[in-house]
Design an enzyme around this catalytic site. Structure first.
Site, mmCIF file in Angstrom:
data_model
loop_
_atom_site.group_PDB
_atom_site.id
_atom_site.type_symbol
_atom_site.label_atom_id
_atom_site.label_comp_id
_atom_site.label_asym_id
_atom_site.label_seq_id
_atom_site.Cartn_x
_atom_site.Cartn_y
_atom_site.Cartn_z
ATOM 1 N N HIS A 188 29.627 -32.112 -54.394
ATOM 2 C CA HIS A 188 30.221 -32.961 -55.435
ATOM 3 C C HIS A 188 31.739 -32.750 -55.480
ATOM 4 O O HIS A 188 32.507 -33.708 -55.579
ATOM 5 C CB HIS A 188 29.645 -32.624 -56.814
ATOM 6 C CG HIS A 188 28.185 -32.890 -56.979
ATOM 7 N ND1 HIS A 188 27.295 -31.920 -57.362
ATOM 8 C CD2 HIS A 188 27.460 -34.028 -56.816
ATOM 9 C CE1 HIS A 188 26.079 -32.441 -57.453
ATOM 10 N NE2 HIS A 188 26.149 -33.713 -57.115
ATOM 11 N N LYS A 195 14.857 -37.140 -66.887
ATOM 12 C CA LYS A 195 14.838 -35.876 -66.132
ATOM 13 C C LYS A 195 14.847 -34.681 -67.078
ATOM 14 O O LYS A 195 15.370 -34.757 -68.179
ATOM 15 C CB LYS A 195 16.066 -35.802 -65.222
ATOM 16 C CG LYS A 195 15.966 -36.683 -64.001
ATOM 17 C CD LYS A 195 17.089 -36.380 -63.014
ATOM 18 C CE LYS A 195 16.977 -37.227 -61.760
ATOM 19 N NZ LYS A 195 18.087 -37.000 -60.829
ATOM 20 N N ARG A 234 24.530 -39.105 -48.239
ATOM 21 C CA ARG A 234 24.401 -37.958 -47.341
ATOM 22 C C ARG A 234 23.569 -38.290 -46.122
ATOM 23 O O ARG A 234 23.955 -38.053 -45.004
ATOM 24 C CB ARG A 234 23.777 -36.775 -48.095
ATOM 25 C CG ARG A 234 24.691 -36.192 -49.149
ATOM 26 C CD ARG A 234 23.935 -35.315 -50.092
ATOM 27 N NE ARG A 234 22.858 -36.067 -50.740
ATOM 28 C CZ ARG A 234 22.101 -35.616 -51.709
ATOM 29 N NH1 ARG A 234 22.264 -34.387 -52.136
ATOM 30 N NH2 ARG A 234 21.174 -36.353 -52.256
ATOM 31 N N SER A 237 21.825 -30.604 -55.406
ATOM 32 C CA SER A 237 21.632 -29.750 -56.583
ATOM 33 C C SER A 237 20.204 -29.217 -56.618
ATOM 34 O O SER A 237 19.976 -28.060 -56.999
ATOM 35 C CB SER A 237 21.901 -30.535 -57.866
ATOM 36 O OG SER A 237 23.236 -30.940 -57.923
HETATM 37 O O1 PNS Z 1 22.778 -37.439 -59.585
HETATM 38 P P1 PNS Z 1 21.768 -38.531 -59.787
HETATM 39 O O2 PNS Z 1 20.626 -38.038 -60.632
HETATM 40 O O3 PNS Z 1 21.315 -39.138 -58.488
HETATM 41 O O4 PNS Z 1 22.515 -39.702 -60.616
HETATM 42 C C1 PNS Z 1 21.831 -40.859 -60.981
HETATM 43 C C2 PNS Z 1 22.644 -41.657 -62.021
HETATM 44 C C3 PNS Z 1 22.946 -40.794 -63.219
HETATM 45 C C4 PNS Z 1 23.941 -42.114 -61.401
HETATM 46 C C5 PNS Z 1 21.811 -42.899 -62.414
HETATM 47 O O5 PNS Z 1 20.531 -42.496 -62.822
HETATM 48 C C6 PNS Z 1 22.462 -43.704 -63.533
HETATM 49 O O6 PNS Z 1 23.406 -44.418 -63.314
HETATM 50 N N1 PNS Z 1 21.933 -43.554 -64.774
HETATM 51 C C7 PNS Z 1 22.451 -44.229 -65.924
HETATM 52 C C8 PNS Z 1 21.504 -45.350 -66.376
HETATM 53 C C9 PNS Z 1 21.726 -46.591 -65.544
HETATM 54 O O7 PNS Z 1 22.775 -47.195 -65.557
HETATM 55 N N2 PNS Z 1 20.667 -46.974 -64.814
HETATM 56 C C10 PNS Z 1 20.682 -48.141 -63.955
HETATM 57 C C11 PNS Z 1 21.239 -47.848 -62.592
HETATM 58 S S1 PNS Z 1 20.957 -49.253 -61.570
#
Ligand code: PNS
Length: 166
Positions: free
Chosen positions: A25, A49, A97, A135
């Protein structure tokens, strides 16, 4: 108007769970600053989560790991595009990745574009030696007492050891 004054500041959001922030990150945050003026690291509350670290811990660890004036750390709840709109970001940064990331990331980028067409998702490729870092792997290795000191900032390493009593 001079070129100097007409130039608007470009802001990116770099969203994620950051449970916890890794060297991968950190690498992407640094790479983002090559093409935007400021980055907001946006830590998702993510009700779906069960994180190892609380929201406050995740935010505090990012602040310790990344002390760069052009980087701000904020948490957000709800839709990412709403948060990006509120802060005035024009770019969403995500890391790609491996092929396994692609489908989920592609879906998310298209849905975000559908919701907010003016916001562009930009995928960044991590440093070679950080490509397979995540992570979840860091959490698992740390949980069983493995050495993750090369993979995370010392503050995160300490926090993991405290969490798992190692
Ligand atoms: O590190 P992660 O868990 O892969 O991140 C995922 C994240 C937080 C970027 C994604 O779940 C997110 O954007 N959540 C906010 C809710 C949202 O906007 N959902 C629709 C995405 S299309």
């Amino acid at each position: 108007m001079t070129a100097q004054t007409s130039r608007t500041s470009r802001l990116a959001v770099y969203p994620g769970s950051f449970d916890p922030i890794t060297r991968g990150h950190e690498d992407l945050i640094r790479r983002s600053l090559a093409f935007v003026d400021r980055v907001i690291v946006a830590v998702a509350v993510n009700a779906a989560k069960q994180p190892l670290f609380t929201l406050e811990e995740r935010v505090a660890l990012i602040r310790e790991a990344v002390s760069e004036p052009k980087v701000e750390v904020r948490s957000f709840e709800g839709l990412l595009v709403n948060f990006a709109g509120e802060v005035g970001a024009s770019v969403i940064v995500r890391g790609l990745r491996a092929v396994s990331d692609f489908e989920y990331e592609f879906q998310m980028a298209l849905m975000n574009r559908n919701l907010a067409p003016a916001i562009e998702t930009v995928f960044l490729v991590p440093a070679f030696d950080l490509t397979y870092l995540s992570s979840s792997l860091v959490r698992e290795v740390a949980r069983y007492g493995g050495d993750v000191s090369q993979l995370v900032h010392p503050a995160v390493h300490k926090a993991l050891r405290r969490k798992f009593g190692k």
